[in-house]
Design an enzyme around this catalytic site. Structure first.
Site, PDB file in Angstrom:
ATOM      1  N   GLU A   1       0.843  -1.193   0.000  1.00  0.00           N
ATOM      2  CA  GLU A   1       0.000   0.000   0.000  1.00  0.00           C
ATOM      3  C   GLU A   1       0.880   1.245   0.000  1.00  0.00           C
ATOM      4  OE1 GLU A   1      -1.878   0.936   3.891  1.00  0.00           O
ATOM      5  OE2 GLU A   1      -1.338  -1.122   4.396  1.00  0.00           O
TER       6      GLU A   1
ATOM      7  N   CYS B   1      -3.378  -3.597   4.625  1.00  0.00           N
ATOM      8  CA  CYS B   1      -2.483  -4.659   5.107  1.00  0.00           C
ATOM      9  C   CYS B   1      -2.930  -6.057   4.681  1.00  0.00           C
ATOM     10  CB  CYS B   1      -2.376  -4.602   6.628  1.00  0.00           C
ATOM     11  SG  CYS B   1      -1.684  -3.060   7.197  1.00  0.00           S
TER      12      CYS B   1
ATOM     13  N   HIS C   1      -2.235 -10.232  12.183  1.00  0.00           N
ATOM     14  CA  HIS C   1      -1.700  -8.987  11.627  1.00  0.00           C
ATOM     15  C   HIS C   1      -1.291  -8.133  12.827  1.00  0.00           C
ATOM     16  CE1 HIS C   1      -1.128  -5.190   9.826  1.00  0.00           C
ATOM     17  NE2 HIS C   1      -2.210  -4.650  10.367  1.00  0.00           N
TER      18      HIS C   1
ATOM     19  N   LYS D   1      -5.242  -7.985  21.985  1.00  0.00           N
ATOM     20  CA  LYS D   1      -6.505  -7.303  22.310  1.00  0.00           C
ATOM     21  C   LYS D   1      -7.681  -8.023  21.631  1.00  0.00           C
ATOM     22  CE  LYS D   1      -4.896  -2.481  22.361  1.00  0.00           C
ATOM     23  NZ  LYS D   1      -5.696  -1.560  23.150  1.00  0.00           N
TER      24      LYS D   1
END
Ligand code: HMG
Length: 390
Positions: free
Chosen positions: A79, A111, A233, A242
């Site tokens: 990207e 991503c 990722h 998380k």
């Protein structure tokens, strides 16, 4: 026939910023960066490296002459490419000496781009056994000086050679992908730096993981216990955790499953802590980290992979470690590359951050000797970049 990752390697530029130094310079408590975000160092590219040279540097050590003759597909997921039109993969194709009757393309979806490339490569090999595909993920993550995202910058590339009867990871067929049109992170064509709604992006990532995981369980009847490790990722090293913690709770994971997955998570984030976000390569940098730092992984164990690209597409897919996989890793080279880097002071980093290649067609020659990488940009002239292979 199994298909998957036959060879795997990453590259990071030789310069980095120590995040305790950055925190001090920004007037932030260092623990916010090192514990709250979970990052220690941030790789930063000199002017001699871009997504093309970094991608080629990642691929160079794993593409043999024999491989180059068998590669039909060169896919660059990025990207932060350098041209709206010409795919960086066409340059990498030349730098690696890939046979001419090959397809070279660039894929963009934040991503997630390299994951799309990897799964396309798998489908290609399915219908062309004996041939190979080279999938490269390469990016420079830039949010800007003294921005909220600055601490989550990074730069680097991962190269994966995809083949039948792979030596490292055999990809399975079942995967769950999910798309939703959101603005959590994006970069308009006129901007060098990404725009981001940081808190929303974290929430979107967590929601996408739980959504694809729930659907994956429904379709396959598998559960957390079936996995030896989950790779995520990693925009920063705490992000995957998380997303994982609520799923461990919701699914009622036993203490031993929790311990196994959380311990392996820690192995998977070590390279990211030292490099930062490399956008589309981050998931695969996590896979490298797991394989490089977890000597107790065993043949045939199942690894889950969660790919997330803002904007947004998320996908959960899986692979099995191939018997003998540990004999085919680049672990020593990876550790050497990380250990031999050079720290930038904050004023040096800020100066390099503001440097740019000319955009008016004028010529600039670069000092390739100051960059230890095998492949560097040596010159730009007439709006064309020239790469030098040492
Ligand atoms: P922020 O506002 O600077 O940080 O943004 P914060 O206030 O949320 O604090 C971060 C953590 O540090 C918190 O922990 C604090 O409690 C803790 P958490 O609640 O998250 O567990 N903290 C401390 N801990 C120890 N000691 C202290 C201390 N102070 C605070 N003294 C943010 C952080 C990541 C949002 C920001 O850096 C950012 O916007 N980064 C870029 C966006 C991003 O990385 N998003 C991730 C999900 S989206 C994604 O992954 C896609 C992406 O890769 C792009 C693509 O797809 O192309 C980004």
């Amino acid at each position: 026939m199994t298909i998957g990752i036959d060879k795997l390697n990453f590259f990071a530029p030789h310069l980095y910023v120590d995040l305790v130094d950055l925190a001090t310079a920004r007037g932030v408590e260092p623990a916010k960066y090192t514990i709250g975000i979970g990052q220690e160092k941030m790789a930063f590219p000199p002017l001699t490296q871009d997504t093309i040279s970094m991608g080629a540097n990642a691929a160079l050590p794993i593409v043999s002459k024999e491989d180059a003759e068998l590669i039909d597909l060169v896919i660059l997921g990025t990207e932060s490419g350098i041209d709206y039109s010409k795919a960086g993969a066409t340059v990498i194709h030349q730098l690696l000496g890939v046979q001419p009757f090959a397809r070279a393309i660039e894929i963009k979806q934040a991503c997630y781009g390299a994951t799309a490339g990897l799964l396309m490569a798998k489908d290609y090999i399915q219908s062309h056994p004996g041939r190979k595909a080279l999938v490269i993920a390469s990016d420079i993550a830039r949010y800007g000086l003294a921005t909220g995202g600055e601490v989550t910058q990074g730069a680097g590339a991962v190269a994966m050679l995809v083949s039948d009867n792979p030596k490292i990871l055999a990809l399975e067929d079942e995967s769950v992908v999910y798309t939703d049109n959101i603005f959590d992170f994006w970069r308009p064509v006129y901007s060098d730096n990404a725009l981001v709604d940081g808190k929303f992006s974290n929430e979107a990532y967590i929601t996408f993981f739980s959504t694809v995981w729930e659907e994956y369980k429904r379709r396959t009847n598998r559960c957390l216990e079936d996995f030896e490790a989950l790779c995520f990722h990693l925009p920063y090293s705490k992000m995957g955790k998380k997303a994982l913690l609520p799923v461990l709770e919701n699914d009622g994971a036993t203490d031993s499953v929790k311990e196994k997955l959380l311990t392996n998570y820690e192995h998977s984030i070590l390279h990211t802590k030292a490099i930062g976000n490399i956008y589309t390569g981050s998931l695969y940098l996590g896979l490298c980290s797991l394989l490089d730092n977890q000597p107790n992984l065993k043949d045939n164990q199942l690894i889950g992979l969660f790919s997330y690209g803002s904007g947004a597409v998320g996908e959960f897919f899986t692979g099995r470690l191939v018997p003998g996989f540990s004999d085919h890793l680049q672990t020593e080279a990876h550790h050497n590359l990380l250990n031999e880097r050079q720290a930038l002071t904050i004023p040096e980093y800020e100066a390099v951050f503001k440097e740019k290649l000319p955009q008016d067609g004028s010529e600039m020659k670069l000092d390739t000797q100051a960059d230890p990488a095998s492949i560097c940009i040596e010159k730009i002239t007439d709006h064309q970049r020239y790469y030098y292979k040492k």
